[in-house]
Design a protein around this motif. Sequence first.
Motif, PDB file in Angstrom:
ATOM      1  N   MET A 187       0.832  -1.199   0.000  1.00 50.44           N
ATOM      2  CA  MET A 187       0.000   0.000   0.000  1.00 50.44           C
ATOM      3  C   MET A 187       0.870   1.253   0.000  1.00 50.44           C
ATOM      4  O   MET A 187       1.980   1.247   0.531  1.00 50.44           O
ATOM      5  CB  MET A 187      -0.910   0.016   1.237  1.00 50.44           C
ATOM      6  N   SER A 188       0.359   2.321  -0.578  1.00 47.26           N
ATOM      7  CA  SER A 188       1.038   3.601  -0.458  1.00 47.26           C
ATOM      8  C   SER A 188       0.647   4.234   0.869  1.00 47.26           C
ATOM      9  O   SER A 188      -0.256   3.762   1.569  1.00 47.26           O
ATOM     10  CB  SER A 188       0.690   4.518  -1.633  1.00 47.26           C
ATOM     11  N   VAL A 189       1.322   5.312   1.239  1.00 49.98           N
ATOM     12  CA  VAL A 189       1.100   5.909   2.556  1.00 49.98           C
ATOM     13  C   VAL A 189       1.302   7.414   2.469  1.00 49.98           C
ATOM     14  O   VAL A 189       2.155   7.898   1.727  1.00 49.98           O
ATOM     15  CB  VAL A 189       2.058   5.277   3.595  1.00 49.98           C
ATOM     16  N   GLY A 190       0.486   8.144   3.223  1.00 51.05           N
ATOM     17  CA  GLY A 190       0.560   9.597   3.207  1.00 51.05           C
ATOM     18  C   GLY A 190       1.154  10.152   4.484  1.00 51.05           C
ATOM     19  O   GLY A 190       0.932   9.608   5.573  1.00 51.05           O
ATOM     20  N   LEU A 191       1.903  11.229   4.356  1.00 46.68           N
ATOM     21  CA  LEU A 191       2.432  11.950   5.515  1.00 46.68           C
ATOM     22  C   LEU A 191       1.387  12.959   5.962  1.00 46.68           C
ATOM     23  O   LEU A 191       1.036  13.869   5.211  1.00 46.68           O
ATOM     24  CB  LEU A 191       3.732  12.668   5.159  1.00 46.68           C
ATOM     25  N   LYS A 192       0.903  12.812   7.181  1.00 45.66           N
ATOM     26  CA  LYS A 192      -0.136  13.706   7.711  1.00 45.66           C
ATOM     27  C   LYS A 192       0.521  14.865   8.458  1.00 45.66           C
ATOM     28  O   LYS A 192       1.180  14.661   9.484  1.00 45.66           O
ATOM     29  CB  LYS A 192      -1.059  12.911   8.635  1.00 45.66           C
ATOM     30  N   ASN A 193       0.331  16.067   7.938  1.00 48.53           N
ATOM     31  CA  ASN A 193       0.889  17.273   8.557  1.00 48.53           C
ATOM     32  C   ASN A 193       2.399  17.122   8.766  1.00 48.53           C
ATOM     33  O   ASN A 193       3.105  16.826   7.831  1.00 48.53           O
ATOM     34  CB  ASN A 193       0.114  17.605   9.838  1.00 48.53           C
ATOM     35  N   GLN A 197       9.197  18.324   9.053  1.00 41.50           N
ATOM     36  CA  GLN A 197       9.992  17.185   8.624  1.00 41.50           C
ATOM     37  C   GLN A 197       9.723  16.764   7.182  1.00 41.50           C
ATOM     38  O   GLN A 197      10.191  15.717   6.746  1.00 41.50           O
ATOM     39  CB  GLN A 197       9.769  16.001   9.579  1.00 41.50           C
ATOM     40  N   VAL A 198       9.002  17.587   6.435  1.00 46.63           N
ATOM     41  CA  VAL A 198       8.756  17.274   5.029  1.00 46.63           C
ATOM     42  C   VAL A 198      10.050  17.021   4.251  1.00 46.63           C
ATOM     43  O   VAL A 198      10.153  16.038   3.503  1.00 46.63           O
ATOM     44  CB  VAL A 198       7.914  18.382   4.358  1.00 46.63           C
ATOM     45  N   VAL A 202       9.910  13.286   2.588  1.00 48.27           N
ATOM     46  CA  VAL A 202       9.230  13.265   1.288  1.00 48.27           C
ATOM     47  C   VAL A 202       9.574  12.017   0.485  1.00 48.27           C
ATOM     48  O   VAL A 202       8.726  11.485  -0.248  1.00 48.27           O
ATOM     49  CB  VAL A 202       9.549  14.546   0.490  1.00 48.27           C
ATOM     50  N   ASP A 203      10.773  11.506   0.625  1.00 46.75           N
ATOM     51  CA  ASP A 203      11.151  10.304  -0.129  1.00 46.75           C
ATOM     52  C   ASP A 203      10.548   9.037   0.452  1.00 46.75           C
ATOM     53  O   ASP A 203      10.472   8.004  -0.236  1.00 46.75           O
ATOM     54  CB  ASP A 203      12.677  10.157  -0.169  1.00 46.75           C
ATOM     55  N   LEU A 222       5.008  22.474   1.642  1.00 48.02           N
ATOM     56  CA  LEU A 222       4.610  21.211   1.016  1.00 48.02           C
ATOM     57  C   LEU A 222       5.077  21.094  -0.428  1.00 48.02           C
ATOM     58  O   LEU A 222       4.821  20.083  -1.085  1.00 48.02           O
ATOM     59  CB  LEU A 222       3.088  21.061   1.086  1.00 48.02           C
ATOM     60  N   LYS A 223       5.783  22.105  -0.914  1.00 47.52           N
ATOM     61  CA  LYS A 223       6.243  22.085  -2.305  1.00 47.52           C
ATOM     62  C   LYS A 223       7.116  20.878  -2.653  1.00 47.52           C
ATOM     63  O   LYS A 223       7.054  20.392  -3.786  1.00 47.52           O
ATOM     64  CB  LYS A 223       6.979  23.393  -2.618  1.00 47.52           C
TER      65      LYS A 223
END
Length: 269
Positions: A187-193, A197-198, A202-203, A222-223
């Motif tokens: 499954m893919s996964v999202g970073l919440k807020n 630490q973006v 991000v990788d 978030l860029k």
Amino acid sequence: MIRPRPVFVLLLLLPLLVLFTACSAPEPAPDERPSPAVRWRPAPGTAWQWQLDGRVDPVVDVPVYDIDGFENDAAAVRGLHRQGRKVICYINAGAWESFRPDQRDFPASVRGRENGWAGERWLDIRQLDILRPLMARRFDMCRDRGFDAVEPDLMDAYLNDTGFPLTARHQLAYNRMLAALAHARGMSVGLKNDLPQVPQLVDDFDFAVNEECAQYGECERLKPFVAAGKAVLHVEYALEPSVFCARTGRLGLSSMRKRLDLGVWRRPC
């Protein structure tokens, strides 16, 4: 006696050379092996619906639904798939919830202060040996119900008054553990807020989910996700779309306004 031409000899030996090469080639290192499948990754600008209040209502015509993993069974996910939609499994990864069926599995030692939501307490994310198997079972539930991705909530505990001496390093380790659990299950996964630490995360993540970056003037942070071709699924609660849509649209965010109860209602950009 006529000598065989070099080209003719090469043609005779070629099958033997191929066989020898195949047998003697070293095995690739585990991290060099090709991935068995390419994970789904929503592109910047993908429209979405976020409904965490009860069983999903598929009335909104968008390609991505983010819904509660406990409240929606495999039949609900299959129904969305039949309509051509991808489905994200919401779970709380940062707080203990008294109303979940697995609430007794979380020992008192990992439960911290209340986080402002009824029946919830912050988790001690330093205790990976305890939390990893508990989160793995929740991710197993998402996988077994057919979800395409996971949205783990409360991934910035170190920025809050949890009752534990959490640091940014603890959060990075915990968030990367969650990403690895999702990826190991296909499954893919999202970073919440967790905007600070973006750059480091991000990788590790396939998309981002953000609340109220426009209200707090933080959407620029978030860029990196958009630059990497990964969607930023964004909501505002207090601001009208006329206030934030133009700016977040230029940044490539998938923006809409929602009410705090996260029911069916939405006002997209």
